[in-house]
Design a protein around this motif. Sequence first.
Motif, PDB file in Angstrom:
ATOM      1  N   THR A 117       6.465 -18.142   7.111  1.00 41.04           N
ATOM      2  CA  THR A 117       5.207 -18.082   6.336  1.00 41.04           C
ATOM      3  C   THR A 117       4.110 -17.851   7.461  1.00 41.04           C
ATOM      4  OG1 THR A 117       5.179 -20.550   7.040  1.00 41.04           O
ATOM      5  CG2 THR A 117       6.278 -20.018   4.811  1.00 41.04           C
ATOM      6  N   ASP A 118       4.476 -17.496   8.495  1.00 35.49           N
ATOM      7  CA  ASP A 118       3.572 -17.091   9.650  1.00 35.49           C
ATOM      8  C   ASP A 118       2.391 -18.138   9.653  1.00 35.49           C
ATOM      9  OD1 ASP A 118       2.075 -15.380  11.433  1.00 35.49           O
ATOM     10  OD2 ASP A 118       1.138 -14.203   9.963  1.00 35.49           O
ATOM     11  N   HIS A 119       3.049 -19.454   9.893  1.00 27.35           N
ATOM     12  CA  HIS A 119       2.600 -20.637  10.305  1.00 27.35           C
ATOM     13  C   HIS A 119       1.508 -20.826   9.134  1.00 27.35           C
ATOM     14  CE1 HIS A 119       3.989 -20.824  14.562  1.00 27.35           C
ATOM     15  NE2 HIS A 119       3.619 -19.558  14.485  1.00 27.35           N
ATOM     16  N   ASP A 120       2.092 -20.820   8.028  1.00 29.12           N
ATOM     17  CA  ASP A 120       1.028 -21.184   6.790  1.00 29.12           C
ATOM     18  C   ASP A 120      -0.006 -20.388   6.370  1.00 29.12           C
ATOM     19  OD1 ASP A 120       3.101 -23.320   6.200  1.00 29.12           O
ATOM     20  OD2 ASP A 120       1.840 -24.712   7.458  1.00 29.12           O
ATOM     21  N   THR A 121       0.130 -19.183   6.959  1.00 29.03           N
ATOM     22  CA  THR A 121      -0.916 -18.264   6.740  1.00 29.03           C
ATOM     23  C   THR A 121      -0.684 -17.042   5.526  1.00 29.03           C
ATOM     24  OG1 THR A 121      -0.410 -16.507   8.248  1.00 29.03           O
ATOM     25  CG2 THR A 121      -1.844 -18.259   8.827  1.00 29.03           C
ATOM     26  N   ARG A 122       0.563 -17.208   5.186  1.00 25.35           N
ATOM     27  CA  ARG A 122       0.919 -16.419   3.931  1.00 25.35           C
ATOM     28  C   ARG A 122       0.623 -17.305   2.446  1.00 25.35           C
ATOM     29  NH1 ARG A 122       2.172 -11.292   4.894  1.00 25.35           N
ATOM     30  NH2 ARG A 122       2.410 -10.955   7.068  1.00 25.35           N
ATOM     31  N   PRO A 123       0.390 -16.505   1.166  1.00 21.92           N
ATOM     32  CA  PRO A 123       0.220 -17.119   0.210  1.00 21.92           C
ATOM     33  C   PRO A 123       1.194 -17.676  -0.394  1.00 21.92           C
ATOM     34  CG  PRO A 123       0.227 -14.792  -0.208  1.00 21.92           C
ATOM     35  CD  PRO A 123       0.628 -14.987   1.295  1.00 21.92           C
ATOM     36  N   GLY A 158       9.971 -14.525  15.451  1.00 19.50           N
ATOM     37  CA  GLY A 158       9.536 -13.262  15.201  1.00 19.50           C
ATOM     38  C   GLY A 158       8.159 -13.331  14.600  1.00 19.50           C
ATOM     39  N   TYR A 159       7.655 -12.295  13.779  1.00 16.33           N
ATOM     40  CA  TYR A 159       6.587 -11.922  13.377  1.00 16.33           C
ATOM     41  C   TYR A 159       6.256 -11.083  12.446  1.00 16.33           C
ATOM     42  CZ  TYR A 159       6.618  -7.685  15.941  1.00 16.33           C
ATOM     43  OH  TYR A 159       7.141  -6.284  16.447  1.00 16.33           O
ATOM     44  N   TRP A 160       5.024 -11.161  11.676  1.00 14.53           N
ATOM     45  CA  TRP A 160       4.705 -10.178  10.578  1.00 14.53           C
ATOM     46  C   TRP A 160       3.952  -8.927  11.073  1.00 14.53           C
ATOM     47  CZ3 TRP A 160       6.509 -10.433   5.521  1.00 14.53           C
ATOM     48  CH2 TRP A 160       7.252 -11.635   5.065  1.00 14.53           C
ATOM     49  N   ARG A 161       4.610  -7.987  10.588  1.00 11.43           N
ATOM     50  CA  ARG A 161       4.150  -6.480  10.869  1.00 11.43           C
ATOM     51  C   ARG A 161       3.469  -5.622   9.711  1.00 11.43           C
ATOM     52  NH1 ARG A 161       7.739  -2.240  14.048  1.00 11.43           N
ATOM     53  NH2 ARG A 161       7.272  -3.697  15.642  1.00 11.43           N
ATOM     54  N   THR A 162       2.468  -5.295   9.464  1.00 11.88           N
ATOM     55  CA  THR A 162       1.896  -4.443   8.419  1.00 11.88           C
ATOM     56  C   THR A 162       1.739  -2.936   8.831  1.00 11.88           C
ATOM     57  OG1 THR A 162       0.581  -6.529   7.755  1.00 11.88           O
ATOM     58  CG2 THR A 162      -0.067  -4.074   6.874  1.00 11.88           C
ATOM     59  N   GLU A 163       2.584  -2.199   7.954  1.00 13.24           N
ATOM     60  CA  GLU A 163       2.550  -0.783   8.192  1.00 13.24           C
ATOM     61  C   GLU A 163       2.062   0.033   6.834  1.00 13.24           C
ATOM     62  OE1 GLU A 163       6.674   0.093   8.779  1.00 13.24           O
ATOM     63  OE2 GLU A 163       6.650  -0.745  10.864  1.00 13.24           O
ATOM     64  N   ASP A 164       1.374   1.202   7.140  1.00 15.79           N
ATOM     65  CA  ASP A 164       0.870   2.149   6.250  1.00 15.79           C
ATOM     66  C   ASP A 164       1.945   2.896   5.820  1.00 15.79           C
ATOM     67  OD1 ASP A 164      -0.491   3.516   4.415  1.00 15.79           O
ATOM     68  OD2 ASP A 164      -1.827   4.194   6.056  1.00 15.79           O
ATOM     69  N   ARG A 165       2.438   2.738   4.592  1.00 16.27           N
ATOM     70  CA  ARG A 165       3.347   3.746   4.027  1.00 16.27           C
ATOM     71  C   ARG A 165       2.959   4.911   3.100  1.00 16.27           C
ATOM     72  NH1 ARG A 165       8.650   1.725   4.474  1.00 16.27           N
ATOM     73  NH2 ARG A 165       8.614   0.286   6.211  1.00 16.27           N
ATOM     74  N   GLU A 166       1.512   5.401   3.522  1.00 13.29           N
ATOM     75  CA  GLU A 166       0.979   6.424   2.562  1.00 13.29           C
ATOM     76  C   GLU A 166       1.732   7.745   2.840  1.00 13.29           C
ATOM     77  OE1 GLU A 166      -3.273   8.828   2.042  1.00 13.29           O
ATOM     78  OE2 GLU A 166      -2.988   6.921   3.438  1.00 13.29           O
ATOM     79  N   GLU A 167       2.342   7.940   4.038  1.00  7.14           N
ATOM     80  CA  GLU A 167       3.226   9.323   4.181  1.00  7.14           C
ATOM     81  C   GLU A 167       4.388   9.358   3.334  1.00  7.14           C
ATOM     82  OE1 GLU A 167       4.417   6.461   7.373  1.00  7.14           O
ATOM     83  OE2 GLU A 167       2.471   7.156   6.354  1.00  7.14           O
ATOM     84  N   LEU A 168       4.752   8.350   2.696  1.00  5.39           N
ATOM     85  CA  LEU A 168       6.105   8.244   2.245  1.00  5.39           C
ATOM     86  C   LEU A 168       5.751   8.350   0.702  1.00  5.39           C
ATOM     87  CD1 LEU A 168       8.256   5.437   4.204  1.00  5.39           C
ATOM     88  CD2 LEU A 168       8.239   8.151   4.170  1.00  5.39           C
TER      89      LEU A 168
END
Length: 245
Positions: free
Chosen positions: A146-152, A46-56
């Motif tokens: 953890t996205d290969h230890d890149t997450r805090p 899997g992978y992490w995805r960042t989405e903009d939720r401004e419209e909601l």
Amino acid sequence: MELDRRLLLAHCTAHALSIVAGLLVVVPMALNGSAFKGRCALFSIGYWRTEDREELTGQPEDLSHLVVQQWGPPAACQFATFVGIFTVLYGAAQGWRCLFYLHGRHDDTLFSSFLTVLLSVCVLFLSGGASVILSLGLVSWCDTVTDHDTRPYSCSESQSVPLYLDVDTSSFYNELSLAQASLWGVTALWLAQSILAFLRLYHSHSQHISRPRGPREKELLLGHSPSENGSPTPPHPPTTPTIIV
């Protein structure tokens, strides 16, 4: 206390501990499978995805969530569960046999002891392989979370972070890490059982060799016949003379 009795007591203790360790593998794996709806987290991609939720929400907001491309093979989780179930059932059966032998003051036959050694060694390799698979699978899942230890946060802390999956991830690390530690304990116990089974086989073989034998068995082993040891030979029946006409 004789040697065979000490070995039986040690083997009974190993079987009792294997029942507990096997349950500590089966129960967390079952809970994790139920929380993940039958899916296996080990070796998931899997992978992490960042989405903009401004419209909601009407406000600029970035939402990160985990996307699982492919769940791990079910056999990776089922193999560890199988080893745990077999360890519990085998430990219960063999523990009862050990108690029966302690009460009756006798041990397995040579053939039965040999089969016990062979089975213990085979399951030792199976449990060792299952331990390695579970450990590597958990590392792979932690790298994904953890996205290969890149997450805090660490892998243990990620179970309290919303991953926005359709499964319950609130206690996955506790369950899988407990199953991992217990499975390595099962492997160590199978190693101890293999050693104890070999010692019981050696002890049974020594008793079989040093067992007192009867006079006839000793003569056959030494290659002597009864007549050579001074025993009288049976007289031949008298022959009737033949008359030639």
